[in-house]
Design a protein around this motif. Sequence first.
Motif, PDB file in Angstrom:
ATOM      1  N   PRO A 115     -28.497  47.066 -10.054  1.00 22.23           N
ATOM      2  CA  PRO A 115     -29.778  47.687 -10.441  1.00 22.23           C
ATOM      3  C   PRO A 115     -29.622  48.797 -11.477  1.00 22.23           C
ATOM      4  CG  PRO A 115     -29.643  47.442  -8.061  1.00 22.23           C
ATOM      5  CD  PRO A 115     -28.287  47.165  -8.595  1.00 22.23           C
ATOM      6  N   LEU A 116     -28.549  49.584 -11.377  1.00 25.49           N
ATOM      7  CA  LEU A 116     -28.339  50.637 -12.372  1.00 25.49           C
ATOM      8  C   LEU A 116     -28.064  50.039 -13.749  1.00 25.49           C
ATOM      9  CD1 LEU A 116     -26.128  53.158 -10.362  1.00 25.49           C
ATOM     10  CD2 LEU A 116     -28.596  53.233 -10.767  1.00 25.49           C
ATOM     11  N   LEU A 117     -27.343  48.910 -13.774  1.00 23.95           N
ATOM     12  CA  LEU A 117     -27.083  48.244 -15.041  1.00 23.95           C
ATOM     13  C   LEU A 117     -28.358  47.659 -15.636  1.00 23.95           C
ATOM     14  CD1 LEU A 117     -25.159  47.103 -17.199  1.00 23.95           C
ATOM     15  CD2 LEU A 117     -24.756  45.148 -15.663  1.00 23.95           C
ATOM     16  N   ALA A 118     -29.216  47.119 -14.802  1.00 18.28           N
ATOM     17  CA  ALA A 118     -30.430  46.460 -15.304  1.00 18.28           C
ATOM     18  C   ALA A 118     -31.547  47.449 -15.626  1.00 18.28           C
ATOM     19  CB  ALA A 118     -30.917  45.442 -14.266  1.00 18.28           C
ATOM     20  N   LEU A 119     -31.730  48.473 -14.793  1.00 15.16           N
ATOM     21  CA  LEU A 119     -32.894  49.358 -14.915  1.00 15.16           C
ATOM     22  C   LEU A 119     -32.551  50.769 -15.362  1.00 15.16           C
ATOM     23  CD1 LEU A 119     -34.697  48.251 -11.623  1.00 15.16           C
ATOM     24  CD2 LEU A 119     -35.080  47.412 -13.955  1.00 15.16           C
ATOM     25  N   GLY A 120     -31.281  51.145 -15.383  1.00 13.67           N
ATOM     26  CA  GLY A 120     -30.921  52.497 -15.770  1.00 13.67           C
ATOM     27  C   GLY A 120     -30.905  53.439 -14.577  1.00 13.67           C
ATOM     28  N   GLY A 121     -30.632  54.704 -14.865  1.00  9.12           N
ATOM     29  CA  GLY A 121     -30.470  55.686 -13.800  1.00  9.12           C
ATOM     30  C   GLY A 121     -31.696  56.519 -13.506  1.00  9.12           C
ATOM     31  N   GLY A 122     -32.864  56.166 -14.049  1.00 12.72           N
ATOM     32  CA  GLY A 122     -34.078  56.934 -13.773  1.00 12.72           C
ATOM     33  C   GLY A 122     -34.210  58.146 -14.682  1.00 12.72           C
ATOM     34  N   ARG A 123     -35.266  58.906 -14.418  1.00 11.67           N
ATOM     35  CA  ARG A 123     -35.572  60.065 -15.266  1.00 11.67           C
ATOM     36  C   ARG A 123     -34.836  61.333 -14.864  1.00 11.67           C
ATOM     37  NH1 ARG A 123     -42.033  59.964 -14.948  1.00 11.67           N
ATOM     38  NH2 ARG A 123     -41.459  59.640 -12.751  1.00 11.67           N
ATOM     39  N   VAL A 124     -34.248  61.330 -13.659  1.00 16.82           N
ATOM     40  CA  VAL A 124     -33.545  62.527 -13.187  1.00 16.82           C
ATOM     41  C   VAL A 124     -32.086  62.413 -13.599  1.00 16.82           C
ATOM     42  CG1 VAL A 124     -33.011  63.979 -11.202  1.00 16.82           C
ATOM     43  CG2 VAL A 124     -35.134  62.645 -11.239  1.00 16.82           C
ATOM     44  N   GLY A 125     -31.782  62.955 -14.753  1.00 18.80           N
ATOM     45  CA  GLY A 125     -30.428  62.882 -15.267  1.00 18.80           C
ATOM     46  C   GLY A 125     -30.424  63.144 -16.760  1.00 18.80           C
ATOM     47  N   VAL A 126     -29.222  63.154 -17.333  1.00 16.65           N
ATOM     48  CA  VAL A 126     -29.092  63.440 -18.762  1.00 16.65           C
ATOM     49  C   VAL A 126     -29.749  62.348 -19.592  1.00 16.65           C
ATOM     50  CG1 VAL A 126     -27.448  63.848 -20.620  1.00 16.65           C
ATOM     51  CG2 VAL A 126     -26.978  64.725 -18.323  1.00 16.65           C
ATOM     52  N   ASP A 127     -29.575  61.097 -19.194  1.00 17.15           N
ATOM     53  CA  ASP A 127     -30.211  60.003 -19.933  1.00 17.15           C
ATOM     54  C   ASP A 127     -31.733  60.138 -19.937  1.00 17.15           C
ATOM     55  OD1 ASP A 127     -27.792  58.910 -20.544  1.00 17.15           O
ATOM     56  OD2 ASP A 127     -27.847  57.377 -18.969  1.00 17.15           O
ATOM     57  N   GLY A 128     -32.307  60.514 -18.796  1.00 19.60           N
ATOM     58  CA  GLY A 128     -33.756  60.676 -18.728  1.00 19.60           C
ATOM     59  C   GLY A 128     -34.256  61.783 -19.632  1.00 19.60           C
ATOM     60  N   ILE A 129     -33.513  62.890 -19.690  1.00 18.21           N
ATOM     61  CA  ILE A 129     -33.916  63.998 -20.565  1.00 18.21           C
ATOM     62  C   ILE A 129     -33.842  63.580 -22.031  1.00 18.21           C
ATOM     63  CG2 ILE A 129     -33.317  66.322 -21.305  1.00 18.21           C
ATOM     64  CD1 ILE A 129     -32.292  66.838 -18.466  1.00 18.21           C
ATOM     65  N   LEU A 130     -32.757  62.911 -22.412  1.00 16.49           N
ATOM     66  CA  LEU A 130     -32.625  62.471 -23.798  1.00 16.49           C
ATOM     67  C   LEU A 130     -33.682  61.442 -24.168  1.00 16.49           C
ATOM     68  CD1 LEU A 130     -28.725  62.178 -24.059  1.00 16.49           C
ATOM     69  CD2 LEU A 130     -30.192  64.029 -24.879  1.00 16.49           C
ATOM     70  N   ASN A 131     -33.966  60.532 -23.238  1.00 14.83           N
ATOM     71  CA  ASN A 131     -34.996  59.523 -23.514  1.00 14.83           C
ATOM     72  C   ASN A 131     -36.362  60.153 -23.725  1.00 14.83           C
ATOM     73  OD1 ASN A 131     -33.184  57.385 -23.340  1.00 14.83           O
ATOM     74  ND2 ASN A 131     -33.518  57.098 -21.146  1.00 14.83           N
ATOM     75  N   ARG A 132     -36.696  61.165 -22.924  1.00 13.07           N
ATOM     76  CA  ARG A 132     -37.982  61.848 -23.106  1.00 13.07           C
ATOM     77  C   ARG A 132     -38.042  62.561 -24.450  1.00 13.07           C
ATOM     78  NH1 ARG A 132     -37.330  62.946 -17.544  1.00 13.07           N
ATOM     79  NH2 ARG A 132     -36.460  65.022 -17.976  1.00 13.07           N
ATOM     80  N   MET A 133     -36.948  63.168 -24.872  1.00 18.07           N
ATOM     81  CA  MET A 133     -36.917  63.843 -26.168  1.00 18.07           C
ATOM     82  C   MET A 133     -37.108  62.850 -27.301  1.00 18.07           C
ATOM     83  SD  MET A 133     -33.795  66.550 -25.529  1.00 18.07           S
ATOM     84  CE  MET A 133     -33.732  66.918 -27.287  1.00 18.07           C
TER      85      MET A 133
END
Length: 233
Positions: A115-133
């Motif tokens: 699931p992490l490979l298919a959907l990502g790690g969610g908005r709580v994390g570094v990836d979520g912060i960068l994606n929002r930016m």
Amino acid sequence: MKRVLFDGAALISRLLLGVIFLAHGLQKWQAGFGIMGRLFTQAGIPLPQLSAAYATVVETVGGAFLIIGLLVRLSALLLLIEMIGAYLFVHAGHGIFIETGGWELAGASAAALVPLLALGGGRVGVDGILNRMYRRRAERRAAEADLAAHAPTVPAPTGTGEPHAGEARPGESGTGEPRRGESGAGESAHQTRPTSIPRQGTAPSSGKLTDDDIPEIDSLISDEPGKGRPPNR
């Protein structure tokens, strides 16, 4: 609501898997690449030194990245490859349970990584912060482009009756003086040409009487109407 639930589930999965993989990676790191290479050789794993280095680095770095939520999909992919290799070369044929060398730990870890490979790690994390930016920046650029596309075009300025810089006013020469034959500004509208005066008859060139004037004088003195000036001879 569903997005919030997914973020919470992804966060829990990341933290648990990250701690497990980080602990195993640090254990291998403390043992050293030499000892891990010999163990991989005894287990029949191909390319034991390279495989040992791969497992040590991926479990340590990938586990830490899962905890902080950085490069979650890439970390999940590399760890999933390791779990597949562990099943194929170590745990296959030994049953399910770990006491007999089975694949339950490798299988559970792989199932949680999918699931992490298919959907990502969610908005709580570094990836979520960068994606929002990145998303906000893209939305701002799209809004600016849309605003520029729908902005009204400003027509070119037309003549307002005022001369441009360097141009002479009507009735003026290039130096600001009225042109020859034209009145100055404000005077041409009020001045009119003088009316022509009829030419007066000219007086006789001399004060002497002529023969033609005598009959007129006689008619003025006598009661009879004057015969007038005889016709021109």
